[in-house]
Design a protein around this motif. Structure first.
Motif, mmCIF file in Angstrom:
data_model
loop_
_atom_site.group_PDB
_atom_site.id
_atom_site.type_symbol
_atom_site.label_atom_id
_atom_site.label_comp_id
_atom_site.label_asym_id
_atom_site.label_seq_id
_atom_site.Cartn_x
_atom_site.Cartn_y
_atom_site.Cartn_z
ATOM 1 N N TYR A 26 -9.332 -2.134 5.102
ATOM 2 C CA TYR A 26 -7.952 -1.809 4.667
ATOM 3 C C TYR A 26 -7.031 -2.792 5.489
ATOM 4 O O TYR A 26 -6.277 -3.446 5.053
ATOM 5 C CB TYR A 26 -7.583 -0.311 4.709
ATOM 6 C CG TYR A 26 -7.928 0.384 3.438
ATOM 7 C CD1 TYR A 26 -7.777 -0.366 1.977
ATOM 8 C CD2 TYR A 26 -8.605 1.548 3.191
ATOM 9 C CE1 TYR A 26 -8.082 0.213 0.999
ATOM 10 C CE2 TYR A 26 -9.074 2.201 2.095
ATOM 11 C CZ TYR A 26 -8.785 1.412 0.931
ATOM 12 O OH TYR A 26 -9.118 2.108 -0.292
ATOM 13 N N ASN A 33 -4.794 5.378 4.660
ATOM 14 C CA ASN A 33 -3.943 5.049 6.068
ATOM 15 C C ASN A 33 -3.447 6.035 6.446
ATOM 16 O O ASN A 33 -3.351 6.720 7.525
ATOM 17 C CB ASN A 33 -3.296 3.688 6.180
ATOM 18 C CG ASN A 33 -3.944 2.515 6.290
ATOM 19 O OD1 ASN A 33 -4.967 2.295 6.705
ATOM 20 N ND2 ASN A 33 -3.461 1.267 5.732
ATOM 21 N N HIS A 65 -11.305 1.536 7.438
ATOM 22 C CA HIS A 65 -10.099 1.436 7.917
ATOM 23 C C HIS A 65 -9.965 0.033 8.308
ATOM 24 O O HIS A 65 -8.751 -0.624 8.300
ATOM 25 C CB HIS A 65 -9.815 2.334 9.214
ATOM 26 C CG HIS A 65 -8.437 2.417 9.646
ATOM 27 N ND1 HIS A 65 -7.948 1.654 10.842
ATOM 28 C CD2 HIS A 65 -7.326 3.029 9.065
ATOM 29 C CE1 HIS A 65 -6.821 2.123 10.920
ATOM 30 N NE2 HIS A 65 -6.193 2.647 10.055
ATOM 31 N N CYS A 71 -5.175 1.805 -0.404
ATOM 32 C CA CYS A 71 -4.760 1.585 1.200
ATOM 33 C C CYS A 71 -3.907 2.335 1.787
ATOM 34 O O CYS A 71 -4.295 2.801 2.857
ATOM 35 C CB CYS A 71 -4.464 0.034 1.346
ATOM 36 S SG CYS A 71 -4.283 -0.563 2.818
ATOM 37 N N TYR A 107 -7.485 -6.129 4.473
ATOM 38 C CA TYR A 107 -6.681 -6.267 3.112
ATOM 39 C C TYR A 107 -5.178 -6.412 3.337
ATOM 40 O O TYR A 107 -4.623 -7.337 2.752
ATOM 41 C CB TYR A 107 -6.961 -5.231 2.305
ATOM 42 C CG TYR A 107 -6.264 -5.320 0.959
ATOM 43 C CD1 TYR A 107 -6.511 -6.210 0.047
ATOM 44 C CD2 TYR A 107 -5.270 -4.448 0.729
ATOM 45 C CE1 TYR A 107 -5.931 -6.157 -1.225
ATOM 46 C CE2 TYR A 107 -4.274 -4.260 -0.346
ATOM 47 C CZ TYR A 107 -5.052 -5.370 -1.191
ATOM 48 O OH TYR A 107 -3.990 -5.557 -2.469
ATOM 49 N N THR A 108 -4.463 -5.573 4.233
ATOM 50 C CA THR A 108 -3.279 -5.482 4.602
ATOM 51 C C THR A 108 -2.778 -6.901 5.113
ATOM 52 O O THR A 108 -1.607 -7.455 4.879
ATOM 53 C CB THR A 108 -3.019 -4.236 5.356
ATOM 54 O OG1 THR A 108 -3.201 -3.228 4.725
ATOM 55 C CG2 THR A 108 -1.469 -4.389 5.776
#
Length: 180
Positions: free
Chosen positions: A76, A19, A73, A15, A79-80
């Motif tokens: 992710y 990014n 993106h 991730c 997920y973050t």
């Protein structure tokens, strides 16, 4: 120069690397024909909830490949925000994870969500997952993130690199004759 990036969609290190590439490195290299990046999805068994998420990304890539990077993106970002962590997904079904992944589709492809759901519901992405696994295993990729430059593993690359470190590395690689 050809850069192959092997990433797990629910790996914190992947991730971070994605990014940095998506938000910093790729915009800095936009329009430079000397660089070619490709993302290879790499399913890791210790992220058991990752398979439906990888399937959703592969389904989107099949239906609307021009939105693939944007969708990865978004995955992710979710997920973050802890949407797909082990703790949150432990009791969720595959179908529930599909629904959550499809909800993150870019607005430009929301009209294709039924087509993507159809691919997921009939298991059409299972073979794609198998091919992705065979591909990364045949190249000796066992952990993520892993980066190859011109077919050679670049073990020095780190998920913690800044945009500037990436650009310095890529400049040095572009000046090398190895792999050309």
């Amino acid at each position: 120069m050809f850069e192959a990036v092997f990433l797990e969609l629910l790996c914190p290190f992947s991730c971070r690397m994605y990014n940095t590439l998506y938000e910093g490195v790729l915009p800095a290299l936009k329009g430079d024909p000397g660089f070619d990046f490709i993302l290879h999805q790499t399913v890791q068994p210790w992220h058991s909830q990752c398979v439906p998420i990888h399937e959703a990304a592969l389904a989107l890539k099949q239906v609307a490949p021009e939105y693939y990077a944007e969708y990865v993106h978004a995955l992710y970002a979710a997920y973050t925000a802890k949407a797909f962590t082990d703790e949150i997904t432990i009791d969720k079904t595959r179908g529930q994870l599909y629904q959550e992944a499809v909800a993150l589709l870019p607005d430009a492809v929301k009209d294709k969500s039924d087509e993507i759901k159809g691919l997921l519901d009939k298991g059409a992405m299972v073979q794609e997952i198998k091919w992705a696994c065979k591909f990364h295993r045949a190249r000796g990729v066992h952990v993520t993130p892993t980066v190859f430059v011109n077919g050679i593993e670049a073990g020095a690359v780190s998920s913690g690199w800044t945009k500037e470190q990436w650009l310095d590395f890529l400049k040095a690689q572009a000046n090398s004759t190895i792999g050309k």
